[in-house]
Design an enzyme around this catalytic site. Structure first.
Site, PDB file in Angstrom:
ATOM      1  N   GLU A  80      88.432  69.465  29.819  1.00  0.00           N
ATOM      2  CA  GLU A  80      88.869  70.845  29.574  1.00  0.00           C
ATOM      3  C   GLU A  80      88.177  71.485  28.380  1.00  0.00           C
ATOM      4  O   GLU A  80      88.144  72.701  28.250  1.00  0.00           O
ATOM      5  CB  GLU A  80      90.395  70.911  29.391  1.00  0.00           C
ATOM      6  N   ASP A 115      50.402  86.141  27.180  1.00  0.00           N
ATOM      7  CA  ASP A 115      49.169  86.868  26.945  1.00  0.00           C
ATOM      8  C   ASP A 115      48.535  86.288  25.687  1.00  0.00           C
ATOM      9  O   ASP A 115      49.155  85.490  24.982  1.00  0.00           O
ATOM     10  CB  ASP A 115      49.473  88.358  26.778  1.00  0.00           C
ATOM     11  N   ASN A 167      88.999  54.849  30.781  1.00  0.00           N
ATOM     12  CA  ASN A 167      90.395  54.703  30.374  1.00  0.00           C
ATOM     13  C   ASN A 167      91.353  55.239  31.419  1.00  0.00           C
ATOM     14  O   ASN A 167      92.401  54.649  31.698  1.00  0.00           O
ATOM     15  CB  ASN A 167      90.632  55.398  29.034  1.00  0.00           C
ATOM     16  N   ASP A 208      55.063  94.050  31.801  1.00  0.00           N
ATOM     17  CA  ASP A 208      55.612  92.691  31.701  1.00  0.00           C
ATOM     18  C   ASP A 208      57.062  92.591  32.169  1.00  0.00           C
ATOM     19  O   ASP A 208      57.579  91.484  32.329  1.00  0.00           O
ATOM     20  CB  ASP A 208      55.527  92.196  30.253  1.00  0.00           C
ATOM     21  N   ASP A 226      55.187  91.772  26.112  1.00  0.00           N
ATOM     22  CA  ASP A 226      55.704  92.878  25.310  1.00  0.00           C
ATOM     23  C   ASP A 226      55.352  94.250  25.855  1.00  0.00           C
ATOM     24  O   ASP A 226      55.617  95.266  25.213  1.00  0.00           O
ATOM     25  CB  ASP A 226      55.189  92.766  23.873  1.00  0.00           C
ATOM     26  N   ASN A 242      94.877  62.548  24.748  1.00  0.00           N
ATOM     27  CA  ASN A 242      93.845  63.506  25.127  1.00  0.00           C
ATOM     28  C   ASN A 242      93.593  64.521  24.016  1.00  0.00           C
ATOM     29  O   ASN A 242      92.447  64.889  23.720  1.00  0.00           O
ATOM     30  CB  ASN A 242      94.260  64.217  26.416  1.00  0.00           C
TER      31      ASN A 242
END
Length: 853
Positions: A290, A332, A664, A600, A596, A689
């Site tokens: 959890e 580049d 366990n 791109d 940039d 736990n």
């Protein structure tokens, strides 16, 4: 000033401009700061998906939606109705503490991530109180006046007040493949908003030119807002997110099987149904990781903070894992491999002689160009000694990445001249004559002359020069416009040659990336000769070269086969960049892309990790997952290592959950077969736990071994399954050994048995972290001090708890001193065997490399 009424159905693109400005209570000089603040409060942030954040109380309550938590609270409530109020309060308190820890840690992580994202938020230039100001796009309101230039994202739906050679890419909304020119003025009444030439729309971008825009609609009221759910799809899950989901499903299946098994066994032995049900639910809680969402969130947030200290700002946290998994980086060369301090070194005529005429022509072209100016234009414009005042601009054909050239049409009062500047191959192909500026005029260009000019261009490239060609075409003075078809029958004038020296830090960064198994692919619009020269100076080995023309002849399968063994991709078009990235991904690589520019953005979207820089255009920064505050591969290398470090710490928690924790819980289910009582009470399982989870909280802070950072880290369910199948039985063996000791040596009844196994269970689960957190000998790998402190404190609390009044309430009894002597022996044996098994496991399954998980 009251805020204006902005009707969503008002056809603002069809209104007369004066009436529109009256309705919006706006002026060409923009809004005042006070009026803008009032409108922002009314209309809300300028965001298509306005972040309506859930209140903290609701966020906290949402943590209780976990089905296991709900079942646990209902079952504990039933126990209260049956008279066991103490159990109810203890279980409720444990659940509350566990949920609170999860909420608090995730909240802090989210706040840290938000602050980093805001630090690189895209801004717009607006007129406020008559002056230019940089304002976050989210704070813009109807009535604002925005100033736009090439490379900007358009932040609204608005009307053009002024425009100059203004071209917009609106393919996102219309699918049009080519930029559309926008001009001020009125349109016919039947024009739709998508076809209106006087209107710009949110989500589109500026390709060239400049404009002043009146904002009319923002956020969800825009055209994009109306169709946002179809256009702005959620990003697909990363490989790590898919892996954690598969891991969760695996644990869920095992949990269901164990819970059903326990319920059937207890029903067979006719044990109390409520106690058996609580035991089964508590067992499920103990098996469920959890804290995994919290560990992932906190680890990513801390990784983002550390990356920010290394000058890498993370916009999307999940991309950190992808950065750690990246094995190919496409980039580049300008500004990354070179200094981006470009100087115009030479300007020569077709015969290679220095020519001021060539300098004048390229200067006039760059001076009057209104599109996105490149660093080459900036270098040209440093030559301010050229006088351009005698020329007047008539028109322009903006640069685009398919033509690779820009043209301006100029008039000096006596003649009209088209000046074309661009890629030498294309300019030379379009030229039919050449001019030496010797008063003899243009000469026809024969094959021999063309070959000599081509050889001169190649010679400049082999010396490391970046080269532009310039040509002209005289036209009649009545020629009113410049269009692409005018770029023919040109008179070749010469070359402008630039030097961009290699970046000093790039050589070391490239060596480090290669040592850490990240392959570099250079994707550039420049030619092969220049790119090879730069790579040679930086020590980047070139194993193959593909040009844009080569790629155009390949289908996707052929490109995928070639891309892996190719280092340089030269003279590529924007669409080809995208094809290269997809081809590498098709071969199983995790691909990063560093870009940039306007062209791109598609590649940044397609890459597993889109990386841009702070100085990039808006469209590139908006598309990127990460922003480099320095355009330096050394900064990126530090980010890669941080991504691997973040992945490594997350995997530590998963490995814990698949080894001792699972072992366990399996032991607990198995013990119920032969014990006449439950092996541990439900309250004790939940407390076990909780203590275990507390000991794991510092994992995001932990160090990761340097040798584990040398390889890309990728999710691998096979590794997790193998690890669980090897280490789970080791943990269970020592659990059953403990059972035998408690029953045969101490003749333990239920309370003492519960106590002994509770302490042993905590000790083995918690202390094994020091074994599995490293592939090395645990004595040679230093854990973080907080991890050591929490682990030892947790084991100490578990050992002392039975001697306290609280321990009695929980069903514990004080064990005899001899128990702790035997426990110490069991622990030492367990940790020794676990270390031996770990070394054998990695030698057997992962002898040469760090595990991909």
């Amino acid at each position: 000033m009251p805020a204006p009424a902005v009707e969503k159905d008002a056809a603002f693109w069809q209104e007369p401009l004066a009436a529109l400005m009256t309705r919006l209570d706006a002026s060409a000089d923009g809004l005042g700061a006070a009026a803008a603040a009032t409108r922002l409060a009314r209309f809300g942030p300028n965001a298509v998906h306005g972040e309506r954040r859930t209140g903290l109380a609701l966020q906290f309550l949402a943590k209780f939606r976990n089905p296991l938590v709900i079942i646990l609270l209902v079952a504990s409530g039933l126990s209260a109705f049956t008279g066991d109020a103490v159990s109810f309060f203890i279980i409720a308190a444990i659940v509350f503490i566990s949920v609170s820890l999860d909420f608090f840690q995730e909240y802090r992580a989210g706040q840290a991530a938000d602050r980093l994202r805001q630090s690189v938020a895209v801004h717009a230039r607006v007129l406020r109180d008559g002056r230019q100001a940089e304002v976050p796009i989210a704070d813009l309101v109807p009535g604002d006046v925005v100033l736009l230039a090439a490379g900007d994202l358009i932040p609204c739906d608005g009307r053009l007040l002024e425009a100059r050679d203004f071209f917009v890419d609106q393919a996102m909304l219309t699918g049009e493949p080519y930029p559309v020119e926008k001009t001020p003025g009125d349109v016919p009444a039947q024009t739709t908003i998508l076809a209106a030439g006087n209107t710009v729309l949110l989500g589109t971008s500026v390709v060239s030119g400049t404009a002043k825009v009146l904002m009319c609609r923002t956020g969800g009221a825009t055209a994009l807002g109306e169709i946002a759910d179809t256009l702005l799809a959620k990003a697909p899950p990363t490989a790590f997110e898919q892996g954690t989901r598969r891991f969760g499903i695996l644990i869920m299946r095992m949990t269901i099987l164990l819970v059903l098994f326990v319920l059937l066994v207890n029903a067979f032995f006719h044990r109390p149904w409520l106690e058996s049900f609580l035991f089964a639910v508590a067992l499920a809680v103990g098996l469920t990781p959890e804290l995994l969402p919290m560990v992932v969130s906190v680890t990513l947030a801390r990784g983002a903070l550390r990356m920010a200290a290394s000058k890498v700002i993370v916009k999307r946290l999940a991309a950190i894992h992808n950065l750690g998994s990246m094995d190919v980086l496409c980039t580049d060369k300008t500004g990354t491999l070179t200094e981006a301090r470009i100087h115009l070194e030479r300007h020569v005529d077709p015969l290679g002689h220095d020519s001021r005429h060539v300098l004048e022509l390229v200067y006039l072209n760059s001076f009057f160009e209104t599109g996105l100016k490149s660093p080459l234009d900036d270098a040209i414009l440093e030559h301010a000694e050229i006088d351009a005042t005698s020329w007047r601009k008539i028109d322009e054909v903006p640069f685009d990445f398919e033509r690779r050239r820009v043209s301006v049409l100029l008039d000096d009062g006596a003649s009209r001249l088209l000046i074309v500047k661009g890629a030498p191959e294309d300019i030379l192909r379009l030229s039919v004559s050449y001019d030496l500026d010797d008063g003899c005029g243009a000469r026809p260009m024969g094959d021999a002359t063309r070959e000599a000019i081509q050889a001169r261009f190649e010679a400049l490239g082999s010396e490391g020069f970046r080269v532009l060609a310039v040509a002209t075409r005289p036209v009649d003075r009545a020629h009113p416009h410049a269009v692409v078809s005018d770029e023919t029958e040109l008179v070749f004038a010469g070359f402008a040659a630039f030097l961009d020296p290699p970046k000093q830090s790039a050589r070391a960064a490239l060596a480090k990336l290669a040592a850490d198994h990240v392959a570099i692919k250079v994707i550039t619009g420049d030619n092969e000769l220049v790119t090879r020269h730069i790579c040679a100076q930086l020590g980047l080995g070139v194993t193959g070269v593909l040009t844009g023309a080569d790629i155009a002849r390949m289908d996707d399968l052929a490109l995928a086969a070639c891309a892996e063994r190719t280092t340089l991709f030269c003279r590529v078009a924007p669409a080809q960049k995208n094809r290269i990235i997809l081809a590498l991904q098709r071969k199983g690589h995790v691909v990063g892309y560093l870009g940039d520019g306007i062209n791109d953005a598609p590649s940044l979207h397609s890459a597993d990790v889109g990386i841009s820089v702070e100085s990039a255009v808006d469209v590139a920064k908006a598309a990127a997952d990460m922003i480099l505050l320095e355009q330096d591969l050394g900064v990126l290398h530090a980010g890669v290592l941080e991504g691997r470090r973040t992945f490594g710490n997350t995997m530590k928690y998963i490995m814990m959950g698949t080894s001792s924790n699972f072992g366990n819980m399996f032991s607990m289910a198995g013990a119920s077969l032969f014990l006449p009582f439950l092996p541990m009470l439900p309250i004790q399982i939940l407390l076990n736990n909780l203590l275990y989870d507390l000991s794991e909280l510092p994992i995001p802070l932990d160090r990761v071994d340097e040798d584990s950072l040398g390889y890309p880290r990728r999710w691998d369910m096979d590794f997790i399954r193998n690890f669980m199948l090897v280490f789970g039985p080791v943990s269970s063996f020592f659990d059953f050994l403990t059972f035998g000791i408690m029953l045969k040596i101490f003749h333990a009844q239920a309370p003492l048995f519960h106590t002994g196994w509770f302490i042993e269970s905590i000790a083995t689960q918690v202390l094994v972290i020091f074994i599995i957190r490293t592939r090395r000998n645990p004595l040679s790998s230093r854990p973080h001090p907080w991890l050591i402190a929490c682990a030892l404190l947790t084991v100490t609390v578990a050992a002392l708890l039975p001697f306290t009044p609280a321990g009695a309430q929980l069903g514990f009894v004080a064990p005899p001193p001899s128990f702790f002597v035997i426990l110490a022996g069991v622990l030492l044996c367990y940790l020794f065997i676990a270390e031996w098994i770990k070394q054998w496991f990695f030698r057997r399954f992962y002898p040469h490399t760090a595990p991909r998980a």
